[in-house]
Design an enzyme around this catalytic site. Structure first.
Site, PDB file in Angstrom:
ATOM      1  N   TYR A  98       1.126   0.521   4.576  1.00  0.00           N
ATOM      2  CA  TYR A  98       3.016   0.870   4.427  1.00  0.00           C
ATOM      3  C   TYR A  98       3.698   1.117   5.564  1.00  0.00           C
ATOM      4  O   TYR A  98       5.163   1.064   5.080  1.00  0.00           O
ATOM      5  CB  TYR A  98       3.019   1.179   3.391  1.00  0.00           C
ATOM      6  N   GLU A 140      -2.901   0.223  -6.445  1.00  0.00           N
ATOM      7  CA  GLU A 140      -3.914  -0.421  -5.371  1.00  0.00           C
ATOM      8  C   GLU A 140      -5.263  -0.155  -5.548  1.00  0.00           C
ATOM      9  O   GLU A 140      -6.427  -0.268  -5.741  1.00  0.00           O
ATOM     10  CB  GLU A 140      -3.006  -0.893  -4.600  1.00  0.00           C
TER      11      GLU A 140
END
Length: 386
Positions: A98, A140
């Site tokens: 990310y 996730e």
């Protein structure tokens, strides 16, 4: 939740960012791939990159999430997060990736918007990014835990035990584990990712819905000849060969309870519905089920016979089919594009819809017109880049 100051700044700047979001995402991807070429060759769908569809998806997701911070809608946010998180999990995305996206996305924002990106504006959009990222990372992590794997460790090698032609341009593969143990269970409607090494060395990944029965020791999925990975599978994958496949993920799944179902699909989009129907038959499910399928012709319809046999085994199921070409041979078979004008739809039903974008939009509008609430209509798009 983001801070009040960030929300005020987002409200003031969202129109400007939204107006340039396509330009921003088009700037972002080349930046990231220049620094991390392995992401394009081994992770991202390069066909979608070439067509620009991936940029459109990212732009839409960012803009939608930003609007939800101004007018919060829990159901809509959950739908967005579930779809993205399941896709990420099927690719083995981890939290460390990310910051890479953040770095290049914000560099693109600054380049496109220039002096309009004041420190206050940058801080607000930075807060929005990490709000969305942290929600995704958390979801996730839950998906990995539910699958019984460490974060990102979703890949396994499986052996092709059977290959069947299920349409002139579609083949079905049955996979077994290489150690003789049953493959993990899945939820009806889920998919697996398949990774193949193409002739130029790239390792590309695509998703295919599981069409077998839950509880079986094997997995089965079908592949239409359409796109570089699907073409590779058609030309190179045969009995005895091994494939790299992910754990099962996906949010277009059989809902809990015993309420009525509408299963609407087009073309190869029938595959998640085949998986759902196998489960309903195997468990002796008695709920009302309406199955609606659209295709170009009977001759080209994947899983045509299997679909009919499964529906016939359910005590309260009806199959409606539309073909662009041909002759109508049955009362529930029509010629032309899908049209629900004379199809009874229970407003209490939950609908699962899978197929090309235009088909899904048309079916959604038709179901809403028949008083089916939009929040009970779930989607999965099948495009031409598989």
């Amino acid at each position: 939740m983001i801070s009040t100051d960030a929300r005020i700044m987002l409200e003031a700047t969202l129109p400007v960012v939204a107006a340039h979001i396509d330009e921003i995402t088009a700037n972002f991807y080349p930046r990231m791939f220049d620094e991390h070429p392995e992401l394009l060759s081994d992770l991202f769908n390069r066909a979608n990159q070439k067509s620009g569809s991936q940029s459109a998806v990212l732009a839409g997701s960012i803009a939608a999430f930003a609007r939800l911070q101004l007018e919060y809608d829990e159901a809509t946010q959950r739908d967005i997060i579930e779809r993205i998180a399941n896709k990420h999990a099927s690719l083995g995305i981890v939290a460390d990736q990310y910051p890479i996206v953040h770095k290049h996305l914000f560099a693109a924002i600054v380049e496109v918007l220039g002096d309009a990106v004041t420190p206050e504006v940058a801080a607000a959009w930075d807060e929005l990014y990490w709000e969305m990222a942290n929600v995704l990372i958390g979801r996730e992590k839950e998906l990995y835990e539910q699958s019984g794997v460490a974060s990102g460790e979703v890949w396994r090698t499986a052996t092709i035990t059977e290959r069947d032609q299920v349409a002139p341009d579609a083949v079905s593969f049955t996979l077994a584990s290489t150690d003789g143990r049953p493959l993990p269970d899945f939820v009806p409607g889920q998919y697996v990712s398949v990774q193949v090494r193409l002739d130029d060395g790239a390792r590309q990944i695509r998703q295919y819905s599981l069409t077998g029965r839950v509880g079986a020791p094997t997995w089965r999925f079908s592949v239409k000849l359409d796109g570089e990975v699907s073409t590779w599978l058609h030309e190179h994958a045969f009995d005895g060969d091994e494939l790299a496949v992910s754990s099962p993920f996906g949010d277009l799944t059989l809902p809990d309870g015993d309420g009525p179902l509408v299963l609407a699909s087009a073309g190869i989009g029938c595959t998640p519905m085949i998986g759902v129907l196998h489960h309903l038959v195997a468990t002796g499910d008695t709920r009302p089920v309406q199955v609606m399928h659209a295709d170009r012709s009977r001759a080209r319809q994947p899983h045509r016979g299997e679909l009919g046999r499964l529906v016939a085994q359910l005590p309260d199921a009806t199959l409606y089919q539309w073909y662009e070409h041909g002759v109508s041979a049955e009362p529930t078979t029509r010629i032309g594009l899908i049209d629900l004008a004379d199809v009874p739809v229970d407003p209490a039903a939950t609908a699962l819809v899978c197929g090309p974008t235009g088909f899904m939009s048309s079916v959604r509008d038709a179901l809403v017109d028949r008083s089916l609430p939009a929040e009970r209509i779930q989607f999965e798009a099948f495009g031409g880049t598989r």
